[in-house]
Design a protein around this motif. Structure first.
Motif, PDB file in Angstrom:
ATOM      1  N   LEU A 173       0.829  -1.205   0.000  1.00  0.00           N
ATOM      2  CA  LEU A 173       0.000   0.000   0.000  1.00  0.00           C
ATOM      3  C   LEU A 173       0.864   1.256   0.000  1.00  0.00           C
ATOM      4  CD1 LEU A 173      -2.834   1.241   0.148  1.00  0.00           C
ATOM      5  CD2 LEU A 173      -2.697   1.070   2.652  1.00  0.00           C
ATOM      6  N   LEU A 174       1.906   1.278   0.827  1.00  0.00           N
ATOM      7  CA  LEU A 174       2.781   2.446   0.888  1.00  0.00           C
ATOM      8  C   LEU A 174       3.540   2.640  -0.421  1.00  0.00           C
ATOM      9  CD1 LEU A 174       4.191   2.066   4.505  1.00  0.00           C
ATOM     10  CD2 LEU A 174       2.695   3.901   3.679  1.00  0.00           C
ATOM     11  N   THR A 175       3.996   1.536  -1.024  1.00  0.00           N
ATOM     12  CA  THR A 175       4.709   1.637  -2.304  1.00  0.00           C
ATOM     13  C   THR A 175       3.812   2.233  -3.368  1.00  0.00           C
ATOM     14  OG1 THR A 175       6.075  -0.286  -1.748  1.00  0.00           O
ATOM     15  CG2 THR A 175       5.950   0.336  -4.073  1.00  0.00           C
ATOM     16  N   TRP A 176       2.594   1.721  -3.449  1.00  0.00           N
ATOM     17  CA  TRP A 176       1.660   2.209  -4.459  1.00  0.00           C
ATOM     18  C   TRP A 176       1.309   3.677  -4.218  1.00  0.00           C
ATOM     19  CZ3 TRP A 176      -3.869   2.933  -3.593  1.00  0.00           C
ATOM     20  CH2 TRP A 176      -4.548   3.348  -4.749  1.00  0.00           C
ATOM     21  N   LEU A 177       1.050   4.070  -2.969  1.00  0.00           N
ATOM     22  CA  LEU A 177       0.682   5.453  -2.677  1.00  0.00           C
ATOM     23  C   LEU A 177       1.847   6.402  -2.947  1.00  0.00           C
ATOM     24  CD1 LEU A 177      -1.370   4.975   0.616  1.00  0.00           C
ATOM     25  CD2 LEU A 177      -2.265   5.706  -1.604  1.00  0.00           C
ATOM     26  N   CYS A 178       3.077   5.994  -2.617  1.00  0.00           N
ATOM     27  CA  CYS A 178       4.236   6.832  -2.924  1.00  0.00           C
ATOM     28  C   CYS A 178       4.400   7.017  -4.423  1.00  0.00           C
ATOM     29  CB  CYS A 178       5.517   6.226  -2.321  1.00  0.00           C
ATOM     30  SG  CYS A 178       5.707   6.485  -0.545  1.00  0.00           S
ATOM     31  N   TRP A 179       4.207   5.929  -5.175  1.00  0.00           N
ATOM     32  CA  TRP A 179       4.283   6.040  -6.639  1.00  0.00           C
ATOM     33  C   TRP A 179       3.166   6.919  -7.176  1.00  0.00           C
ATOM     34  CZ3 TRP A 179       0.583   4.351 -10.172  1.00  0.00           C
ATOM     35  CH2 TRP A 179       0.957   4.464 -11.517  1.00  0.00           C
ATOM     36  N   HIS A 180       1.959   6.659  -6.744  1.00  0.00           N
ATOM     37  CA  HIS A 180       0.793   7.361  -7.271  1.00  0.00           C
ATOM     38  C   HIS A 180       0.842   8.850  -6.968  1.00  0.00           C
ATOM     39  CE1 HIS A 180      -3.344   7.697  -8.669  1.00  0.00           C
ATOM     40  NE2 HIS A 180      -3.646   8.370  -7.573  1.00  0.00           N
ATOM     41  N   TYR A 181       1.244   9.222  -5.767  1.00  0.00           N
ATOM     42  CA  TYR A 181       1.278  10.621  -5.360  1.00  0.00           C
ATOM     43  C   TYR A 181       2.646  11.272  -5.552  1.00  0.00           C
ATOM     44  CZ  TYR A 181      -3.351  10.446  -3.140  1.00  0.00           C
ATOM     45  OH  TYR A 181      -4.711  10.349  -2.889  1.00  0.00           O
ATOM     46  N   GLU A 182       3.612  10.522  -6.111  1.00  0.00           N
ATOM     47  CA  GLU A 182       4.959  11.042  -6.376  1.00  0.00           C
ATOM     48  C   GLU A 182       5.619  11.541  -5.090  1.00  0.00           C
ATOM     49  OE1 GLU A 182       4.984  13.740  -9.648  1.00  0.00           O
ATOM     50  OE2 GLU A 182       3.764  12.460 -10.918  1.00  0.00           O
ATOM     51  N   LEU A 183       5.674  10.677  -4.096  1.00  0.00           N
ATOM     52  CA  LEU A 183       6.244  11.016  -2.804  1.00  0.00           C
ATOM     53  C   LEU A 183       7.564  10.286  -2.586  1.00  0.00           C
ATOM     54  CD1 LEU A 183       3.025  10.728  -0.597  1.00  0.00           C
ATOM     55  CD2 LEU A 183       4.003  12.802  -1.613  1.00  0.00           C
ATOM     56  N   GLU A 184       8.487  10.918  -1.875  1.00  0.00           N
ATOM     57  CA  GLU A 184       9.750  10.295  -1.497  1.00  0.00           C
ATOM     58  C   GLU A 184       9.520   9.466  -0.228  1.00  0.00           C
ATOM     59  OE1 GLU A 184      12.473  10.399  -3.107  1.00  0.00           O
ATOM     60  OE2 GLU A 184      12.426  12.155  -4.416  1.00  0.00           O
ATOM     61  N   PRO A 185       9.729   8.162  -0.259  1.00  0.00           N
ATOM     62  CA  PRO A 185       9.466   7.334   0.928  1.00  0.00           C
ATOM     63  C   PRO A 185      10.199   7.795   2.177  1.00  0.00           C
ATOM     64  CG  PRO A 185       9.824   5.950  -0.991  1.00  0.00           C
ATOM     65  CD  PRO A 185      10.168   7.348  -1.407  1.00  0.00           C
ATOM     66  N   ASP A 186      11.447   8.261   2.024  1.00  0.00           N
ATOM     67  CA  ASP A 186      12.245   8.622   3.192  1.00  0.00           C
ATOM     68  C   ASP A 186      11.650   9.780   3.977  1.00  0.00           C
ATOM     69  OD1 ASP A 186      14.059   6.634   2.949  1.00  0.00           O
ATOM     70  OD2 ASP A 186      15.664   7.862   2.118  1.00  0.00           O
ATOM     71  N   THR A 187      10.889  10.632   3.333  1.00  0.00           N
ATOM     72  CA  THR A 187      10.298  11.778   4.031  1.00  0.00           C
ATOM     73  C   THR A 187       8.786  11.671   4.158  1.00  0.00           C
ATOM     74  OG1 THR A 187      10.259  12.979   1.928  1.00  0.00           O
ATOM     75  CG2 THR A 187      12.137  13.373   3.383  1.00  0.00           C
ATOM     76  N   ALA A 188       8.148  10.856   3.317  1.00  0.00           N
ATOM     77  CA  ALA A 188       6.683  10.788   3.327  1.00  0.00           C
ATOM     78  C   ALA A 188       6.146   9.781   4.333  1.00  0.00           C
ATOM     79  CB  ALA A 188       6.165  10.456   1.929  1.00  0.00           C
ATOM     80  N   ILE A 189       6.837   8.664   4.530  1.00  0.00           N
ATOM     81  CA  ILE A 189       6.342   7.594   5.408  1.00  0.00           C
ATOM     82  C   ILE A 189       6.781   7.871   6.840  1.00  0.00           C
ATOM     83  CG2 ILE A 189       6.385   5.122   5.885  1.00  0.00           C
ATOM     84  CD1 ILE A 189       7.025   4.697   2.890  1.00  0.00           C
ATOM     85  N   ILE A 190       5.823   8.143   7.708  1.00  0.00           N
ATOM     86  CA  ILE A 190       6.139   8.485   9.088  1.00  0.00           C
ATOM     87  C   ILE A 190       5.193   7.743  10.028  1.00  0.00           C
ATOM     88  CG2 ILE A 190       7.012  10.758   8.432  1.00  0.00           C
ATOM     89  CD1 ILE A 190       4.404  11.965   9.465  1.00  0.00           C
ATOM     90  N   GLY A 191       5.471   7.811  11.310  1.00  0.00           N
ATOM     91  CA  GLY A 191       4.587   7.264  12.326  1.00  0.00           C
ATOM     92  C   GLY A 191       3.783   8.372  12.982  1.00  0.00           C
ATOM     93  N   HIS A 192       2.690   7.987  13.626  1.00  0.00           N
ATOM     94  CA  HIS A 192       1.838   8.974  14.279  1.00  0.00           C
ATOM     95  C   HIS A 192       2.624   9.784  15.306  1.00  0.00           C
ATOM     96  CE1 HIS A 192      -2.316   9.791  16.367  1.00  0.00           C
ATOM     97  NE2 HIS A 192      -1.733  10.883  15.924  1.00  0.00           N
ATOM     98  N   ARG A 193       3.575   9.168  15.994  1.00  0.00           N
ATOM     99  CA  ARG A 193       4.341   9.870  17.023  1.00  0.00           C
ATOM    100  C   ARG A 193       5.233  10.956  16.441  1.00  0.00           C
ATOM    101  NH1 ARG A 193       8.313   5.441  19.657  1.00  0.00           N
ATOM    102  NH2 ARG A 193       6.307   4.413  19.952  1.00  0.00           N
ATOM    103  N   ASP A 194       5.428  10.964  15.126  1.00  0.00           N
ATOM    104  CA  ASP A 194       6.236  12.001  14.507  1.00  0.00           C
ATOM    105  C   ASP A 194       5.514  13.347  14.438  1.00  0.00           C
ATOM    106  OD1 ASP A 194       8.486  10.418  14.029  1.00  0.00           O
ATOM    107  OD2 ASP A 194       7.677   9.672  12.141  1.00  0.00           O
ATOM    108  N   VAL A 195       4.192  13.339  14.598  1.00  0.00           N
ATOM    109  CA  VAL A 195       3.447  14.595  14.524  1.00  0.00           C
ATOM    110  C   VAL A 195       2.625  14.876  15.776  1.00  0.00           C
ATOM    111  CG1 VAL A 195       3.326  14.642  12.001  1.00  0.00           C
ATOM    112  CG2 VAL A 195       1.548  13.442  13.287  1.00  0.00           C
TER     113      VAL A 195
END
Length: 322
Positions: A173-195
């Protein structure tokens, strides 16, 4: 990312079909000879499939894409049940809790992944918004709902990892969403505790996120190296609140989300942050769909009208894991 990518999803028979746009005419042969592999999305069960109850109102859809994909845990039991029936029951239980206990218009998150690795659409209009590269405003990360997408992973992962099936589905799911939305995994994928100040998505699942980012990057096969290190020191998480009951993964709605408190009397006024305030008949908060829009979401065509959906379902306990 320099390579444009877009996908087209079909409702019938699950999600399928992804189309890469033609490369620009000025691109060199080396750039166009071998197009990047197109990630396939996991099977995503739509709202009508898990028999979602109708929302109190249609979700707001913004004319933008999310820039962060937030991983959560549901703060529920780590049971051994992996059936599709159990997955559907999980989504109904979360929706019921969010609507009845929290007073929200619908389930909060955009996607839910069960212990068996089944992926369900969450908040209403999520998949329609994804198809049009827009963003449904959920209720899953306080003060960040207008730019983040939430993925609930069933279980409590303070001391153990999710089952491999769930991890595999999360990766897809994360791979597809990063591809679809043109997101960089290293900065886009985070945990709830990060915010927000919360232990969500659990210490063990959070520790797995760097590996998940790396695997998503490898699957995208873009050949780039990240210039970011999304890491925070362990001291930042000392004394964070652990879940106190089922479906508790920390702050979910904040004042900057412009979501009124259902328990307080409020006047209906336009959202000052919106250029075009929503109207009762508007399809989207920021204006109608373009002429090439997809047909209406099938999940809104014939919504359930009674409480029969709750028949035979067990209510979640008053208290969850410590």
């Amino acid at each position: 990312m320099s390579v444009a990518r877009r996908s087209f999803l079909t409702i019938g028979g699950g999600l399928a079909g992804a189309v890469l746009l033609t490369a620009p005419a000025e691109a060199s042969p080396a750039q166009t000879a071998t197009p990047a592999a197109i990630p396939r999305p996991p099977r995503i069960y739509l709202r009508e499939e898990w028999e979602a109850r109708p929302p109190k109102s249609k979700a707001v859809v913004l004319n933008r894409v999310p820039d962060k994909l937030i991983v959560h845990h549901t703060a529920t039991l780590n049971h051994a049940e992996t059936s599709l029936k159990a997955a559907f029951g999980l989504s109904r239980a979360i929706q019921r809790y969010h609507m009845r206990h929290n007073g929200w218009d619908d389930i909060g998150e955009q996607f839910t992944i069960s212990r068996g690795g089944h992926v369900m659409e969450g908040r209403n209009r999520t998949m329609r918004a994804v198809r049009h590269w827009r963003h449904v405003v959920g209720a899953q990360a306080a003060d960040h709902n207008r730019h983040t997408l939430g993925i609930e992973t069933e279980g409590t992962y303070m001391e153990e990892l999710p089952p491999q099936r769930a991890v595999d589905s999360l990766l897809r799911l994360l791979t597809w969403l990063c591809w679809h939305y043109e997101l960089e995994p290293d900065t886009a994928i985070i945990g709830h505790r990060d915010v927000n100040a919360t232990s969500c998505p659990g210490d063990k699942l959070y520790e797995l996120l760097p590996e998940i980012r790396e695997k998503v990057t490898q699957r995208l096969d873009r050949g780039y190296q990240s210039h970011y290190n999304y890491r925070l020191t362990p001291t930042d998480w000392d004394s964070l609140p652990a879940p106190t009951h089922y479906f508790d993964h920390g702050p979910t709605v904040g004042p900057n989300d412009h979501i009124p408190d259902p328990h307080q009397q409020t006047q209906t006024t336009p959202d000052p942050t919106e250029t075009h305030p929503p109207t009762p008949d508007a399809l989207y908060a920021d204006g109608p769909l373009p002429p090439a829009a997809a047909p209406p979401n099938a999940s809104e065509a014939q919504p359930p009208t009674t409480d029969a959906l709750d028949a035979g379902e067990a209510q979640p306990p008053a208290a969850g894991p410590a």
